[in-house]
Design a protein around this motif. Structure first.
Motif, PDB file in Angstrom:
ATOM      1  N   SER A 169      -8.338  -0.567   4.075  1.00 21.49           N
ATOM      2  CA  SER A 169      -8.897  -0.523   2.791  1.00 21.49           C
ATOM      3  C   SER A 169      -8.088  -1.036   1.530  1.00 21.49           C
ATOM      4  O   SER A 169      -6.758  -0.580   1.617  1.00 21.49           O
ATOM      5  CB  SER A 169      -9.497   0.799   2.596  1.00 21.49           C
ATOM      6  OG  SER A 169      -8.498   1.945   2.630  1.00 21.49           O
ATOM      7  N   SER A 174     -10.875   4.617  -1.607  1.00 29.22           N
ATOM      8  CA  SER A 174     -11.125   3.336  -1.233  1.00 29.22           C
ATOM      9  C   SER A 174     -11.980   2.690  -2.076  1.00 29.22           C
ATOM     10  O   SER A 174     -13.035   3.270  -2.912  1.00 29.22           O
ATOM     11  CB  SER A 174     -11.930   3.101   0.313  1.00 29.22           C
ATOM     12  OG  SER A 174     -11.189   3.630   1.219  1.00 29.22           O
ATOM     13  N   ASN A 228      -6.657  -0.058  -1.064  1.00 30.85           N
ATOM     14  CA  ASN A 228      -6.190   1.004  -2.108  1.00 30.85           C
ATOM     15  C   ASN A 228      -4.835   1.373  -1.820  1.00 30.85           C
ATOM     16  O   ASN A 228      -4.432   1.251  -0.553  1.00 30.85           O
ATOM     17  CB  ASN A 228      -7.117   2.206  -1.818  1.00 30.85           C
ATOM     18  CG  ASN A 228      -7.299   2.725  -0.731  1.00 30.85           C
ATOM     19  OD1 ASN A 228      -8.106   2.003   0.267  1.00 30.85           O
ATOM     20  ND2 ASN A 228      -6.686   3.649  -0.088  1.00 30.85           N
ATOM     21  N   LYS A 237       0.911  -1.034   0.063  1.00 32.26           N
ATOM     22  CA  LYS A 237      -0.229   0.208  -0.098  1.00 32.26           C
ATOM     23  C   LYS A 237       0.819   1.283  -0.049  1.00 32.26           C
ATOM     24  O   LYS A 237       0.452   2.141  -0.288  1.00 32.26           O
ATOM     25  CB  LYS A 237      -0.731  -0.114   1.224  1.00 32.26           C
ATOM     26  CG  LYS A 237      -2.215  -0.659   1.184  1.00 32.26           C
ATOM     27  CD  LYS A 237      -2.994  -0.384   2.159  1.00 32.26           C
ATOM     28  CE  LYS A 237      -3.395   1.269   2.541  1.00 32.26           C
ATOM     29  NZ  LYS A 237      -4.859   1.315   2.227  1.00 32.26           N
TER      30      LYS A 237
HETATM   31 MG    MG Z   1      -7.944   3.467   4.082  1.00 34.51          MG
END
Ligand code: MG
Ligand code: TXA
Length: 332
Positions: free
Chosen positions: A140, A148, A142, A44
């Motif tokens: 999330s 998200s 993303n 991420k």
């Molecule tokens: Mg988030």
């Protein structure tokens, strides 16, 4: 029919599995495996001091995670789990620093999406059932700071094949993240709202029969006292501005006259004389609006606009979570 056995096998092997929740898609790892959790931060590109939420199959699975579970925590879990409420509690010994960002607290929730619940149950069974430290840490799904994902294809757009499994559970019904409530200061302090989300503060106060502390989130988050509550977040790549309804037609006119390609999100009935290259009309209730918001931001982001203008939402607590997301999306 989902292949939960394969998902569980991946999690046990320290791999990542993206899965749907009722709020947004999560990027899951075994919450007790430091290398697996570290992998979430790596893919991420997320700073290490942004702690993760641990997802559990039921409130009964909470015991090994929290040092103390107050009557308030029990009442809220009873009222809102499974569902989009995250509780921040004093963490139990044994909870990994990489999950909590080294803090003395841990964030936990029981999601209500049937696919998430089935996955969590199958995983708990593999871990040896109740009483064991077992859960799925999932932010999330993303890249850090971005919008998200509310559909499986959004997760693929974000990460391509670097995530070995994305379980497709369709569109997330709530569409924005869970409400985060801090109960870690104990019963002598009012619960503190850290992030507005899928459960409105009014509903929490009704269950508790008491006020919660609604910090001025916009001010608090400019100086991120709460780790992870960076001000600019949930943001499209295209610059976004939130404009009060009466000023919106004029603002659109100015930009289009200056040769800019603009995308507009409206929800009230102003509309007709708005000039824009792409226009999305979202529903007029906060729940229905939230359900479509992130998908709309992604669509406008992909449409090649120079700017996105969003009509400001009402200044009322039912719209607080959406106002918060628009504010963060417009910060740069
Ligand atoms: Mg988030
Ligand atoms: O709806 C949701 O909550 C989704 C789904 C996947 O469950 N998850 C989610 O995770 O939004 P994430 O990582 O994108 O956001 C988690 C937020 C971060 O702002 C983080 O700082 C906060 O939770 N958080 C996690 N642990 C915390 C803690 N111990 N104290 C305060 N905030 C915490």
């Amino acid at each position: 029919m989902q292949d939960y056995a394969y998902a569980v096998e991946l999690l046990c092997a320290g791999k990542l599995v993206a899965f749907p929740t009722e709020t947004v898609y999560g990027l899951g790892a075994d919450a007790t495996n430091p290398e697996a959790v570290f992998r979430i931060f790596a893919i991420k590109n997320r700073p290490a001091d942004h702690p993760l939420i641990v997802h559990l199959p039921s409130a009964e699975a909470l015991d090994p995670w929290a040092r103390s579970i107050s009557p308030t925590a029990c009442a809220l879990a009873e009222a809102f789990w499974p569902g989009p409420l995250t509780l921040v509690l004093p963490r139990a010994p044994g909870v990994l620093d990489v999950v909590t960002g080294g803090q003395d607290t841990v964030a936990v929730r029981v999601p209500s999406h049937p696919v998430a619940l089935e996955l969590l149950r199958a995983y708990a069974q593999e871990c040896g059932g109740h009483g064991r430290l077992c859960g799925i840490a999932a932010p999330s799904a993303n890249r850090f700071g971005r919008i998200s994902p509310t559909r499986a294809e959004h997760v693929r757009e974000e990460f391509g094949e670097t995530v070995p499994l994305v379980i497709d559970g369709g569109t997330c019904p709530v569409g924005i993240e869970s409400t985060i409530l801090d109960l870690s200061r104990g019963e002598s302090f009012a619960p503190r709202l850290l992030r507005p989300g899928g459960v409105s503060p009014d509903r929490i106060e009704t269950v508790l029969g008491a006020r919660i502390e609604r910090a001025d989130l916009s001010l608090e988050n400019k100086a991120p006292r709460v780790p992870g509550s960076l001000f600019a977040h949930y943001a499209p790549q295209t610059p976004l501005d939130t404009i009060p309804s009466p000023r919106l037609p004029r603002a659109c006119e100015e930009l289009t006259s200056a040769g800019k390609k603009i995308g507009v999100i409206v929800f009230s009935s102003i509309e007709t004389d708005i000039r824009a290259d792409a226009k999305i009309r979202l529903p007029g209730t906060p729940e229905a609006y939230a359900h479509e918001l992130y998908d709309s931001l992604r669509a406008l982001d992909a449409s090649g606009c120079d700017a996105i203008l969003a009509e400001a939402v009402p200044d009322d607590s039912r719209w607080a979570a959406i106002a918060d997301r628009l504010l963060r999306a417009s910060s740069r």
